[in-house]
Design a protein around this motif. Sequence first.
Motif, PDB file in Angstrom:
ATOM      1  N   TRP A  58      -0.128  -4.383  -2.923  1.00 14.67           N
ATOM      2  CA  TRP A  58      -0.949  -3.498  -3.757  1.00 14.67           C
ATOM      3  C   TRP A  58      -2.243  -3.141  -3.010  1.00 14.67           C
ATOM      4  O   TRP A  58      -2.617  -1.987  -2.907  1.00 14.67           O
ATOM      5  CB  TRP A  58      -1.259  -4.232  -5.057  1.00 14.67           C
ATOM      6  CG  TRP A  58      -1.951  -3.472  -6.142  1.00 14.67           C
ATOM      7  CD1 TRP A  58      -3.279  -3.192  -6.217  1.00 14.67           C
ATOM      8  CD2 TRP A  58      -1.363  -2.943  -7.324  1.00 14.67           C
ATOM      9  NE1 TRP A  58      -3.556  -2.518  -7.377  1.00 14.67           N
ATOM     10  CE2 TRP A  58      -2.396  -2.353  -8.079  1.00 14.67           C
ATOM     11  CE3 TRP A  58      -0.069  -2.913  -7.830  1.00 14.67           C
ATOM     12  CZ2 TRP A  58      -2.174  -1.744  -9.304  1.00 14.67           C
ATOM     13  CZ3 TRP A  58       0.137  -2.308  -9.053  1.00 14.67           C
ATOM     14  CH2 TRP A  58      -0.889  -1.728  -9.772  1.00 14.67           C
ATOM     15  N   GLN A  59      -2.906  -4.174  -2.467  1.00 12.05           N
ATOM     16  CA  GLN A  59      -4.155  -3.959  -1.746  1.00 12.05           C
ATOM     17  C   GLN A  59      -3.928  -3.201  -0.438  1.00 12.05           C
ATOM     18  O   GLN A  59      -4.755  -2.390  -0.035  1.00 12.05           O
ATOM     19  CB  GLN A  59      -4.847  -5.286  -1.471  1.00 12.05           C
ATOM     20  CG  GLN A  59      -5.420  -5.907  -2.726  1.00 12.05           C
ATOM     21  CD  GLN A  59      -6.050  -7.252  -2.454  1.00 12.05           C
ATOM     22  OE1 GLN A  59      -5.433  -8.130  -1.854  1.00 12.05           O
ATOM     23  NE2 GLN A  59      -7.280  -7.422  -2.895  1.00 12.05           N
ATOM     24  N   LEU A 101      -1.964  -0.889   0.110  1.00 13.58           N
ATOM     25  CA  LEU A 101      -1.809   0.528  -0.213  1.00 13.58           C
ATOM     26  C   LEU A 101      -3.132   1.131  -0.706  1.00 13.58           C
ATOM     27  O   LEU A 101      -3.152   2.206  -1.285  1.00 13.58           O
ATOM     28  CB  LEU A 101      -0.733   0.717  -1.283  1.00 13.58           C
ATOM     29  CG  LEU A 101       0.681   0.313  -0.869  1.00 13.58           C
ATOM     30  CD1 LEU A 101       1.620   0.312  -2.066  1.00 13.58           C
ATOM     31  CD2 LEU A 101       1.188   1.240   0.225  1.00 13.58           C
ATOM     32  N   ARG A 115      -4.940   0.149  -3.080  1.00 13.81           N
ATOM     33  CA  ARG A 115      -5.009   0.168  -4.539  1.00 13.81           C
ATOM     34  C   ARG A 115      -6.029  -0.870  -4.986  1.00 13.81           C
ATOM     35  O   ARG A 115      -6.108  -1.969  -4.443  1.00 13.81           O
ATOM     36  CB  ARG A 115      -3.656  -0.185  -5.165  1.00 13.81           C
ATOM     37  CG  ARG A 115      -2.542   0.731  -4.765  1.00 13.81           C
ATOM     38  CD  ARG A 115      -2.577   1.990  -5.626  1.00 13.81           C
ATOM     39  NE  ARG A 115      -1.350   2.716  -5.474  1.00 13.81           N
ATOM     40  CZ  ARG A 115      -1.258   3.879  -4.853  1.00 13.81           C
ATOM     41  NH1 ARG A 115      -2.297   4.416  -4.295  1.00 13.81           N
ATOM     42  NH2 ARG A 115      -0.110   4.492  -4.790  1.00 13.81           N
ATOM     43  N   GLN A 116      -6.777  -0.516  -6.005  1.00 13.54           N
ATOM     44  CA  GLN A 116      -7.759  -1.430  -6.570  1.00 13.54           C
ATOM     45  C   GLN A 116      -7.051  -2.480  -7.430  1.00 13.54           C
ATOM     46  O   GLN A 116      -6.114  -2.160  -8.154  1.00 13.54           O
ATOM     47  CB  GLN A 116      -8.746  -0.630  -7.421  1.00 13.54           C
ATOM     48  CG  GLN A 116      -9.999  -1.387  -7.703  1.00 13.54           C
ATOM     49  CD  GLN A 116     -10.952  -0.569  -8.526  1.00 13.54           C
ATOM     50  OE1 GLN A 116     -11.293  -1.005  -9.598  1.00 13.54           O
ATOM     51  NE2 GLN A 116     -11.397   0.588  -8.050  1.00 13.54           N
ATOM     52  N   THR A 117      -7.488  -3.716  -7.329  1.00 19.36           N
ATOM     53  CA  THR A 117      -6.881  -4.784  -8.136  1.00 19.36           C
ATOM     54  C   THR A 117      -7.592  -4.951  -9.470  1.00 19.36           C
ATOM     55  O   THR A 117      -7.134  -5.711 -10.316  1.00 19.36           O
ATOM     56  CB  THR A 117      -6.896  -6.120  -7.369  1.00 19.36           C
ATOM     57  OG1 THR A 117      -8.233  -6.414  -6.983  1.00 19.36           O
ATOM     58  CG2 THR A 117      -5.988  -6.055  -6.156  1.00 19.36           C
TER      59      THR A 117
END
Length: 164
Positions: free
Chosen positions: A133-134, A136, A138-140
């Motif tokens: 996720w990170q 890419l 992307r914010q967690t």
Amino acid sequence: MPHFDLFFKTEALRQRLEPHLGLIPPFFRFTVRTGTPEVRYFDQKDPMWKGFPFPVPAKTVYVFDDAIPARALGGGMDMRASIRVTREDTDDEALVLRIWHEILHAIGQPADDMARRAAEWQSISERLVWAAWQSLARQTDVPFWHRKFYSWLTERAESGAGGR
């Protein structure tokens, strides 16, 4: 099992958010009310907290929508919490997650430590998804991860680890 008096400043706020309170596990119980509990205000010189109402009675949560100069969206400690709803807040479930976050603080759980404690609350497969996720970009800081982290903190509180 913590039991809080949950005050919504207006009936409109109550009608908007009460139907979503089921997101918060039954470990937390609420007596839902409309109105304003007795409040005090944090440091009036601190722009983050100036004008921010905070409940005086223990076991009280206050959800309000006032236009106040404070920047804080919520605060919780010592079996009390306050949550601000702004005009920009459109996701009712995210607002209930904000309530859950602050009541976790109210019972002494480290609700701000999601990333720092990731190895404690994530399974191996979740760690892989978290890393992907990170990667890419992307914010967690999203509801998906908050629900998982807050559930873990709630289970931690139920078992007596940390907090009250």
